[in-house]
Design a protein around this motif. Structure first.
Motif, PDB file in Angstrom:
ATOM      1  N   GLY A 108      -9.809 -15.295  -9.968  1.00 29.30           N
ATOM      2  CA  GLY A 108      -8.833 -16.063 -10.734  1.00 29.30           C
ATOM      3  C   GLY A 108      -7.448 -15.439 -10.670  1.00 29.30           C
ATOM      4  N   ALA A 109      -7.387 -14.114 -10.814  1.00 27.71           N
ATOM      5  CA  ALA A 109      -6.088 -13.436 -10.725  1.00 27.71           C
ATOM      6  C   ALA A 109      -5.487 -13.582  -9.335  1.00 27.71           C
ATOM      7  N   ALA A 110      -6.328 -13.527  -8.298  1.00 23.10           N
ATOM      8  CA  ALA A 110      -5.815 -13.653  -6.933  1.00 23.10           C
ATOM      9  C   ALA A 110      -5.246 -15.041  -6.685  1.00 23.10           C
ATOM     10  N   VAL A 111      -5.984 -16.075  -7.095  1.00 21.59           N
ATOM     11  CA  VAL A 111      -5.521 -17.453  -6.844  1.00 21.59           C
ATOM     12  C   VAL A 111      -4.241 -17.736  -7.633  1.00 21.59           C
ATOM     13  N   ILE A 112      -4.250 -17.410  -8.924  1.00 20.36           N
ATOM     14  CA  ILE A 112      -3.064 -17.687  -9.750  1.00 20.36           C
ATOM     15  C   ILE A 112      -1.878 -16.840  -9.281  1.00 20.36           C
ATOM     16  N   GLY A 113      -2.126 -15.573  -8.978  1.00 17.58           N
ATOM     17  CA  GLY A 113      -1.028 -14.695  -8.560  1.00 17.58           C
ATOM     18  C   GLY A 113      -0.395 -15.132  -7.252  1.00 17.58           C
ATOM     19  N   ILE A 114      -1.215 -15.506  -6.269  1.00 21.11           N
ATOM     20  CA  ILE A 114      -0.660 -15.936  -4.975  1.00 21.11           C
ATOM     21  C   ILE A 114       0.069 -17.274  -5.120  1.00 21.11           C
ATOM     22  N   ALA A 115      -0.530 -18.218  -5.838  1.00 22.93           N
ATOM     23  CA  ALA A 115       0.113 -19.537  -5.990  1.00 22.93           C
ATOM     24  C   ALA A 115       1.444 -19.415  -6.732  1.00 22.93           C
ATOM     25  N   LEU A 116       1.435 -18.687  -7.848  1.00 26.82           N
ATOM     26  CA  LEU A 116       2.674 -18.531  -8.620  1.00 26.82           C
ATOM     27  C   LEU A 116       3.680 -17.663  -7.870  1.00 26.82           C
ATOM     28  N   GLY A 217      -1.161  -5.976  -3.071  1.00 26.45           N
ATOM     29  CA  GLY A 217      -1.327  -6.354  -4.474  1.00 26.45           C
ATOM     30  C   GLY A 217      -2.785  -6.595  -4.836  1.00 26.45           C
ATOM     31  N   LEU A 218      -3.532  -7.194  -3.908  1.00 23.95           N
ATOM     32  CA  LEU A 218      -4.956  -7.426  -4.167  1.00 23.95           C
ATOM     33  C   LEU A 218      -5.717  -6.115  -4.296  1.00 23.95           C
ATOM     34  N   ARG A 219      -5.328  -5.120  -3.522  1.00 23.57           N
ATOM     35  CA  ARG A 219      -5.991  -3.806  -3.621  1.00 23.57           C
ATOM     36  C   ARG A 219      -5.726  -3.165  -4.989  1.00 23.57           C
ATOM     37  N   GLN A 220      -4.493  -3.234  -5.457  1.00 24.27           N
ATOM     38  CA  GLN A 220      -4.197  -2.692  -6.789  1.00 24.27           C
ATOM     39  C   GLN A 220      -4.943  -3.465  -7.874  1.00 24.27           C
ATOM     40  N   ALA A 221      -5.022  -4.780  -7.692  1.00 24.90           N
ATOM     41  CA  ALA A 221      -5.674  -5.616  -8.707  1.00 24.90           C
ATOM     42  C   ALA A 221      -7.168  -5.329  -8.794  1.00 24.90           C
ATOM     43  N   LEU A 222      -7.772  -4.887  -7.698  1.00 26.68           N
ATOM     44  CA  LEU A 222      -9.212  -4.620  -7.724  1.00 26.68           C
ATOM     45  C   LEU A 222      -9.555  -3.487  -8.694  1.00 26.68           C
ATOM     46  N   SER A 223      -8.813  -2.393  -8.609  1.00 31.59           N
ATOM     47  CA  SER A 223      -9.098  -1.270  -9.518  1.00 31.59           C
ATOM     48  C   SER A 223      -8.788  -1.644 -10.955  1.00 31.59           C
ATOM     49  N   ILE A 224      -7.702  -2.412 -11.174  1.00 32.97           N
ATOM     50  CA  ILE A 224      -7.378  -2.855 -12.537  1.00 32.97           C
ATOM     51  C   ILE A 224      -8.470  -3.769 -13.088  1.00 32.97           C
ATOM     52  N   SER A 225      -9.028  -4.604 -12.230  1.00 32.71           N
ATOM     53  CA  SER A 225     -10.091  -5.517 -12.673  1.00 32.71           C
ATOM     54  C   SER A 225     -11.324  -4.750 -13.134  1.00 32.71           C
ATOM     55  N   ILE A 226     -11.681  -3.694 -12.418  1.00 33.83           N
ATOM     56  CA  ILE A 226     -12.849  -2.897 -12.824  1.00 33.83           C
ATOM     57  C   ILE A 226     -12.612  -2.262 -14.190  1.00 33.83           C
ATOM     58  N   ILE A 227     -11.426  -1.715 -14.384  1.00 33.80           N
ATOM     59  CA  ILE A 227     -11.107  -1.087 -15.677  1.00 33.80           C
ATOM     60  C   ILE A 227     -11.177  -2.104 -16.809  1.00 33.80           C
ATOM     61  N   LEU A 228     -10.567  -3.269 -16.593  1.00 30.93           N
ATOM     62  CA  LEU A 228     -10.545  -4.279 -17.657  1.00 30.93           C
ATOM     63  C   LEU A 228     -11.921  -4.897 -17.880  1.00 30.93           C
ATOM     64  N   MET A 229     -12.749  -4.938 -16.839  1.00 25.70           N
ATOM     65  CA  MET A 229     -14.119  -5.422 -17.025  1.00 25.70           C
ATOM     66  C   MET A 229     -14.862  -4.530 -18.018  1.00 25.70           C
ATOM     67  N   VAL A 230     -14.727  -3.229 -17.840  1.00 25.56           N
ATOM     68  CA  VAL A 230     -15.410  -2.291 -18.732  1.00 25.56           C
ATOM     69  C   VAL A 230     -14.852  -2.394 -20.145  1.00 25.56           C
ATOM     70  N   ILE A 231     -13.505  -2.435 -20.260  1.00 27.74           N
ATOM     71  CA  ILE A 231     -12.889  -2.483 -21.592  1.00 27.74           C
ATOM     72  C   ILE A 231     -13.263  -3.764 -22.328  1.00 27.74           C
TER      73      ILE A 231
END
Length: 297
Positions: A108-116, A217-231
């Protein structure tokens, strides 16, 4: 001597060696050498990839071998707890739900981020209009939004996915905007002269031109996604890796808690390898171009 009839006849009857077998043998030898070089390169790459983690695990094992501290168990205890805890029903009850939320939030973040990002990168006036609002929301830490999102979206999977999107969106969005803005003006004018507009311009010029920044940007978003998944799973949840690790911590199941942390690290490592494969496929042309410009090919 050339007039001797027997000598001339013997040379003319001697079978001429075919060139094809020799050439095939040379090609086979070349393939074998190339295979050995690839095998050697793969072994060296694998040694670089796993050498330091193996050394750190060995150091951990040595330093914690005689530990009697309740909060720092030995590596043997943690590995035993790992096998007992995660090779069980917890794979279905906790690991798979977490991976599903992670995949949904990240995509979802990838699709919205690339489109916007494409929209803002190609429309300077819209970018100038939205930039203050985007900077405001970008400065808000996503975990702070969890109570608000719980009121709006409930405590189900939707809230957790929205939390992942709200944090992983920004690196994709900002990198896409910069990538689109950095497209060569000569290429842009040439495409315009050839009548490349609309969807064709997006597919042939904009996305390929901005692809290196988008992938970064997708590479940075991957690590952020893992952190936010846990939180996100630590709040009002009944399943998931974050929920399970917190439950282990609250019940003083320390080896199980450490095994959960170890599993999260292994999960991040595996996803990083998968992303590297994806990046090599998507940006193979870009890496070849950079190597050619540096004179490495």
């Amino acid at each position: 001597m050339s007039g001797v009839p027997g000598t001339k006849t013997a040379k003319s009857e001697q079978p001429v060696k075919s060139v094809k077998p020799v050439k095939a043998a040379a090609e086979a030898e070349s393939r074998g050498g190339r295979g050995l070089r690839l095998l050697k390169r793969g072994a060296v790459h694998l040694a670089y990839l796993l050498g330091l983690p193996a050394a750190l695990l060995a150091l951990w094992w040595v330093l914690a071998a005689r530990s009697t501290n309740f909060y720092y168990p030995t590596l043997d205890e943690i590995l035993a707890a790992f096998a007992e805890t995660w090779f069980s029903d917890r794979i279905v009850d906790d690991v798979l739900p977490s991976l599903g939320r992670l995949a949904a939030g990240y995509l979802g973040a990838a699709v919205i981020g690339i489109a916007l990002g494409v929209l803002l990168g190609t429309r300077p006036r819209i970018r100038a209009l939205l930039e203050p609002v985007l900077e405001f929301f970008r400065a808000v830490p996503p975990p702070v939004l969890i109570p608000v999102l719980m009121l709006v979206a409930g405590i189900g999977d939707t809230m957790k996915i929205v939390v992942i999107i709200s944090g992983a969106l920004w690196p994709v969005l900002l990198n896409t905007v910069e990538g689109v803005r950095a497209i060569d003006e000569v290429l842009s004018d040439t495409a315009r002269c050839y009548g490349l507009t609309g969807t064709a311009r997006l597919r042939r010029l904009v996305l390929p031109g901005a692809a290196p920044q988008i992938v970064a940007g997708l590479r940075q978003a991957l690590s952020i996604s893992i952190i936010l998944m846990v939180i996100s799973e630590m709040f009002a949840s009944s399943s998931g890796l974050g929920f399970t690790v917190v439950q282990f911590q609250r019940s003083f199941a320390i080896p199980e808690m450490w095994s959960g942390i170890l599993l999260l690290g292994l999960l991040g490592f595996a996803l990083s390898l998968l992303f590297a494969l994806f990046e090599s496929r998507v940006l193979g042309w870009y890496r070849g171009l950079r190597q050619s410009q540096r004179g490495e090919k």
